[in-house]
Design a protein around this motif. Structure first.
Motif, PDB file in Angstrom:
ATOM      1  N   SER A  20       3.151  13.856 -15.336  1.00 48.49           N
ATOM      2  CA  SER A  20       2.183  12.935 -14.725  1.00 48.49           C
ATOM      3  C   SER A  20       2.011  11.726 -15.640  1.00 48.49           C
ATOM      4  O   SER A  20       2.405  11.754 -16.797  1.00 48.49           O
ATOM      5  CB  SER A  20       0.831  13.621 -14.485  1.00 48.49           C
ATOM      6  N   ARG A  42      -6.249  -3.069 -12.700  1.00 52.66           N
ATOM      7  CA  ARG A  42      -7.200  -3.142 -11.570  1.00 52.66           C
ATOM      8  C   ARG A  42      -6.936  -4.374 -10.713  1.00 52.66           C
ATOM      9  O   ARG A  42      -6.999  -4.309  -9.483  1.00 52.66           O
ATOM     10  CB  ARG A  42      -8.634  -3.119 -12.082  1.00 52.66           C
ATOM     11  N   ASP A  99      -8.309  -3.217  -7.278  1.00 51.77           N
ATOM     12  CA  ASP A  99      -9.201  -2.080  -7.430  1.00 51.77           C
ATOM     13  C   ASP A  99     -10.472  -2.501  -8.153  1.00 51.77           C
ATOM     14  O   ASP A  99     -10.433  -3.293  -9.085  1.00 51.77           O
ATOM     15  CB  ASP A  99      -8.499  -0.976  -8.237  1.00 51.77           C
ATOM     16  N   PRO A 109     -13.226  -0.079  -9.560  1.00 51.81           N
ATOM     17  CA  PRO A 109     -13.810   1.261  -9.683  1.00 51.81           C
ATOM     18  C   PRO A 109     -15.309   1.202  -9.951  1.00 51.81           C
ATOM     19  O   PRO A 109     -15.801   0.280 -10.604  1.00 51.81           O
ATOM     20  CB  PRO A 109     -13.065   1.861 -10.872  1.00 51.81           C
ATOM     21  N   GLU A 111     -12.844   4.527 -15.795  1.00 55.04           N
ATOM     22  CA  GLU A 111     -11.665   5.372 -15.782  1.00 55.04           C
ATOM     23  C   GLU A 111     -10.590   4.698 -16.610  1.00 55.04           C
ATOM     24  O   GLU A 111     -10.594   3.485 -16.777  1.00 55.04           O
ATOM     25  CB  GLU A 111     -11.175   5.681 -14.366  1.00 55.04           C
ATOM     26  N   GLU A 136      -5.494   6.561 -14.944  1.00 57.01           N
ATOM     27  CA  GLU A 136      -6.172   7.207 -13.823  1.00 57.01           C
ATOM     28  C   GLU A 136      -6.176   6.281 -12.603  1.00 57.01           C
ATOM     29  O   GLU A 136      -5.981   6.742 -11.473  1.00 57.01           O
ATOM     30  CB  GLU A 136      -7.602   7.582 -14.196  1.00 57.01           C
ATOM     31  N   THR A 137      -6.384   4.999 -12.852  1.00 59.53           N
ATOM     32  CA  THR A 137      -6.378   4.024 -11.757  1.00 59.53           C
ATOM     33  C   THR A 137      -5.016   4.000 -11.084  1.00 59.53           C
ATOM     34  O   THR A 137      -4.917   4.085  -9.857  1.00 59.53           O
ATOM     35  CB  THR A 137      -6.741   2.618 -12.280  1.00 59.53           C
ATOM     36  N   ASP A 146      -2.721   6.285 -11.136  1.00 61.75           N
ATOM     37  CA  ASP A 146      -2.474   7.589 -10.526  1.00 61.75           C
ATOM     38  C   ASP A 146      -3.144   7.710  -9.154  1.00 61.75           C
ATOM     39  O   ASP A 146      -2.573   8.308  -8.235  1.00 61.75           O
ATOM     40  CB  ASP A 146      -2.951   8.703 -11.461  1.00 61.75           C
ATOM     41  N   ARG A 147      -4.335   7.139  -9.000  1.00 61.17           N
ATOM     42  CA  ARG A 147      -5.014   7.183  -7.702  1.00 61.17           C
ATOM     43  C   ARG A 147      -4.225   6.460  -6.618  1.00 61.17           C
ATOM     44  O   ARG A 147      -4.294   6.795  -5.452  1.00 61.17           O
ATOM     45  CB  ARG A 147      -6.405   6.552  -7.791  1.00 61.17           C
ATOM     46  N   TYR A 148      -3.494   5.418  -6.989  1.00 68.00           N
ATOM     47  CA  TYR A 148      -2.764   4.602  -6.022  1.00 68.00           C
ATOM     48  C   TYR A 148      -1.352   5.113  -5.739  1.00 68.00           C
ATOM     49  O   TYR A 148      -0.764   4.764  -4.723  1.00 68.00           O
ATOM     50  CB  TYR A 148      -2.701   3.146  -6.491  1.00 68.00           C
ATOM     51  N   ASN A 156       1.750   7.756  -4.896  1.00 73.40           N
ATOM     52  CA  ASN A 156       1.955   8.915  -4.030  1.00 73.40           C
ATOM     53  C   ASN A 156       2.359  10.161  -4.803  1.00 73.40           C
ATOM     54  O   ASN A 156       2.125  11.276  -4.349  1.00 73.40           O
ATOM     55  CB  ASN A 156       3.026   8.612  -2.975  1.00 73.40           C
ATOM     56  N   ALA A 214       3.946   6.837  -9.922  1.00 71.39           N
ATOM     57  CA  ALA A 214       2.960   6.408 -10.920  1.00 71.39           C
ATOM     58  C   ALA A 214       3.655   5.899 -12.176  1.00 71.39           C
ATOM     59  O   ALA A 214       3.283   4.857 -12.726  1.00 71.39           O
ATOM     60  CB  ALA A 214       2.007   7.553 -11.253  1.00 71.39           C
TER      61      ALA A 214
END
Length: 109
Positions: free
Chosen positions: A25, A62, A67, A69, A73, A77-78, A80-82, A84, A89
């Motif tokens: 990850s 961001r 983004d 948030p 974070e 992490e940012t 990773d949220r976006y 798939n 990532a």
């Protein structure tokens, strides 16, 4: 070793740093960079790019992802949220990092 060299090494040979052919990850490299940067600050070896990366890369990420948030974070992490999956990532991170480093280089010339 400079941060840009370190990231380039990880991109080309993640198994050297994580013991496997690819990162599981983005958190692998994210926390590794956080520790690496902390160690450089602790021993007084932080350079201009290190400081710029620490203060500006999260904002850069961001902005690139549009983004905003609500809570703190880490930049990884940012991303990773976006993404798939973990491969996407990692690709996003390496692409953003290269663009960010080129922007820094153009500002310091």
């Amino acid at each position: 070793m400079k941060l840009n060299e370190f990231v380039s090494n990880v991109k080309g040979r993640p198994q050297t740093y994580f013991g496997r052919r690819k990162m599981s990850s983005l958190f692998d490299i994210g926390f590794f960079i956080e520790g690496y940067e902390y160690a450089k600050r602790t021993v007084g070896q932080e350079d201009g790019f290190d400081k710029f990366f620490r203060s500006e890369f999260p904002k850069f990420v961001r902005k690139k992802l549009n983004d905003d948030p609500l809570n703190f974070e880490f930049w990884f992490e940012t991303i990773d949220r976006y993404a798939n999956d973990s491969d996407e990532a990692a690709n996003i991170f390496f692409s953003f990092f290269e663009e960010f480093y080129a922007m820094y280089e153009s500002k310091t010339e």
